[in-house]
Design a protein around this motif. Structure first.
Motif, short mmCIF file in Angstrom:
data_model
loop_
_atom_site.label_atom_id
_atom_site.label_comp_id
_atom_site.label_asym_id
_atom_site.label_seq_id
_atom_site.Cartn_x
_atom_site.Cartn_y
_atom_site.Cartn_z
N ARG A 3 -3.88 6.79 -16.47
CA ARG A 3 -3.37 5.76 -17.37
C ARG A 3 -4.25 4.51 -17.31
O ARG A 3 -4.65 3.96 -18.33
N LEU A 4 -4.61 4.13 -16.10
CA LEU A 4 -5.50 2.98 -15.88
C LEU A 4 -6.79 3.15 -16.68
O LEU A 4 -7.25 2.23 -17.35
N GLN A 5 -7.35 4.34 -16.58
CA GLN A 5 -8.60 4.67 -17.27
C GLN A 5 -8.52 4.37 -18.77
O GLN A 5 -9.39 3.72 -19.32
N SER A 26 0.83 -1.21 0.00
CA SER A 26 0.00 0.00 0.00
C SER A 26 0.87 1.26 0.00
O SER A 26 0.49 2.28 -0.56
N LEU A 27 2.02 1.15 0.60
CA LEU A 27 2.95 2.29 0.56
C LEU A 27 3.35 2.62 -0.88
O LEU A 27 3.44 3.79 -1.27
N ILE A 28 3.57 1.57 -1.68
CA ILE A 28 4.01 1.77 -3.06
C ILE A 28 2.97 2.57 -3.85
O ILE A 28 3.32 3.37 -4.71
N TYR A 29 1.71 2.40 -3.48
CA TYR A 29 0.66 3.20 -4.10
C TYR A 29 0.98 4.69 -4.00
O TYR A 29 0.73 5.45 -4.93
N TYR A 30 1.52 5.08 -2.86
CA TYR A 30 1.78 6.50 -2.61
C TYR A 30 3.13 6.97 -3.12
O TYR A 30 3.47 8.14 -2.99
N SER A 31 3.92 6.04 -3.69
CA SER A 31 5.27 6.43 -4.10
C SER A 31 5.33 7.11 -5.46
O SER A 31 6.34 7.67 -5.85
N SER A 32 4.25 7.03 -6.21
CA SER A 32 4.23 7.76 -7.48
C SER A 32 2.96 8.59 -7.53
O SER A 32 1.99 8.30 -6.84
N ALA A 33 2.97 9.62 -8.34
CA ALA A 33 1.83 10.54 -8.41
C ALA A 33 0.56 9.77 -8.76
O ALA A 33 0.48 9.13 -9.80
N GLU A 34 -0.43 9.81 -7.86
CA GLU A 34 -1.57 8.93 -8.02
C GLU A 34 -2.46 9.30 -9.21
O GLU A 34 -2.93 8.42 -9.92
N ARG A 42 -1.12 7.83 -12.57
CA ARG A 42 -1.28 6.40 -12.79
C ARG A 42 -2.74 6.03 -13.00
O ARG A 42 -3.08 5.21 -13.84
N LEU A 43 -3.62 6.67 -12.24
CA LEU A 43 -5.03 6.34 -12.35
C LEU A 43 -5.61 6.76 -13.70
O LEU A 43 -6.48 6.07 -14.22
#
Lengths: 231, 231
Positions: free
Chosen positions: A214-216, A200-208, A211-212
């Motif tokens: 990009r996911l879209q 869960s920490l890794i989630y916060y290690s890059s600009a959220e 990434r989200l």
DNA sequence: TAGATTGTTAATCGATTAACAATC
DNA sequence: TAGATTGTTAATCGATTAACAATC
């Protein structure tokens, strides 16, 4: 006299207050206000006062809290006023680290024994604390009336171990194995799953946002066709 | 496209879903309903659906979720679709245990280096991962573009280390030292303070009503006199 | 189509924050 | 007494749960 039991969030903050008080006492600070405790802890002054109020009125209006007195009271609340006997199950690297740390640095607990099934480890010790064959666990739990266990066994073995030790009287478990343990309602499990924390920490290690979004985009093309999904 | 950022409670549950999916895929399960995920995770089916809905629509109505597809999507959400490079600071027992575990069992991260200041450790390695002099940390962080660090140094050294590595670009920290770290707002700290976990666990190891009523009695007599408190 | 289960909106619950009277 | 800070009640906020329309 709390009507219903106090929430876990409150209980988890108590050790924070305790540590701050320990530091203050070491520096000979005798009085502290909720405002100052707020600075040290990061929790709001209101929250701190409310947390403490669940258990009693420990402060002096207009003045603040006596550090020694408040510390004593929190120790009693948590149940740290007497040393708690614990055991560590699994003498791998993590089990060894935890045993050493608690044996040497944690004045509130007494590590009575470590358990493993590896013949190479059984009979040895960690900082003077004996490593026993897991087969002997029932006797040791009974002898020292152990209620608290730290579990650092492989994921595959954890549930079996838990069923066993619970049957021998263990009531609180700090679980380091990456599995969800099933226990009777009178037994409490806290999970310290370091892999999950790290994930869960890794989630916060890059600009959220980045990434989200990009996911879209990916979803428009990548979702599996229904037939592929269903057959 | 989330308007405001997603709450930490949601993010902390994603790795749980991920682990369950990994297990299901290993057992060749292709479809899973939120109801079944609920059974495995202990979270409610509604909560699971809502958590996932923050990021997109990954399921098929009437059917459930494709395990492989959902796993992939969660990997992308967390940012685990590419290996994350991490460093471990402090090569004591805990640092060693964490390094070994992640090097051998955690496929999502790559431990690039361990740091210490002890000359006896520097130059050595843990599972093939080199232990460097802490003085070299800036170069290594830069070289591998490290964003994530695990900190297992003594409490007294932690803040200094954090200030330093943050200045070199670290953005996410898993902190095992028993101190509250102060960091700029773009840096995220997760605390894995095992002593504190253990202390709050101990609260639950004995019947709470009993202890709290004992506390109640003590307060009548034991509260320090006002003069004693104030002078 | 009927049955099942998602995705999403509305209702509830609990925890945090704000406000303030009590009182040192 | 005036100033300060607690203890506690009320208001707000956010997260969880319930309900249900959408749809496979």
């Amino acid at each position: 006299m709390p009507q219903r039991s106090i929430s876990k969030s409150v209980i988890k903050r108590l050790p924070v207050y305790l540590r701050i008080l320990d530091n203050l006492i070491r520096r000979d600070v005798e009085i502290i206000s909720s405002k100052e405790l707020s600075n040290e802890s990061g929790f709001t002054a209101e929250q701190i006062r409310k947390d403490l109020a669940y258990f009693g009125a420990f402060g002096t209006r207009g003045t603040g809290y006596n550090t020694m007195y408040l510390r004593e009271q929190i120790l009693k609340i948590i149940g740290l006023d007497k040393k708690t006997s614990i055991i560590v199950i699994g003498a791998g690297h993590l089990g060894t680290a935890l045993t050493r740390y608690n044996a040497s640095k944690n004045p509130y607990v007494s590590v009575k024994a470590v358990f493993d099934i590896d013949p190479a480890l059984i009979g040895g010790d960690i900082n003077g604390i004996p490593i026993f064959d897991y087969a002997e666990i029932a006797g040791i739990i009974k002898e020292h009336q152990i209620k608290v266990a730290l579990i650092t066994v492989p994921a595959g073995a954890a549930q079996e171990v838990v069923d066993d030790i619970v049957s021998h009287g263990i009531r609180a478990i700090l679980n380091f194995a990456p599995v969800k343990l099933r226990v009777p309602s009178h037994v409490h499990v806290f999970n310290a799953d370091l892999t999950m924390e790290l994930q869960s920490l890794i989630y916060y290690s890059s600009a959220e946002e980045e990434r989200l979004s990009r996911l879209q985009q990916d979803q428009d093309t990548a979702k599996p066709s229904k037939t592929l999904t269903l057959d």
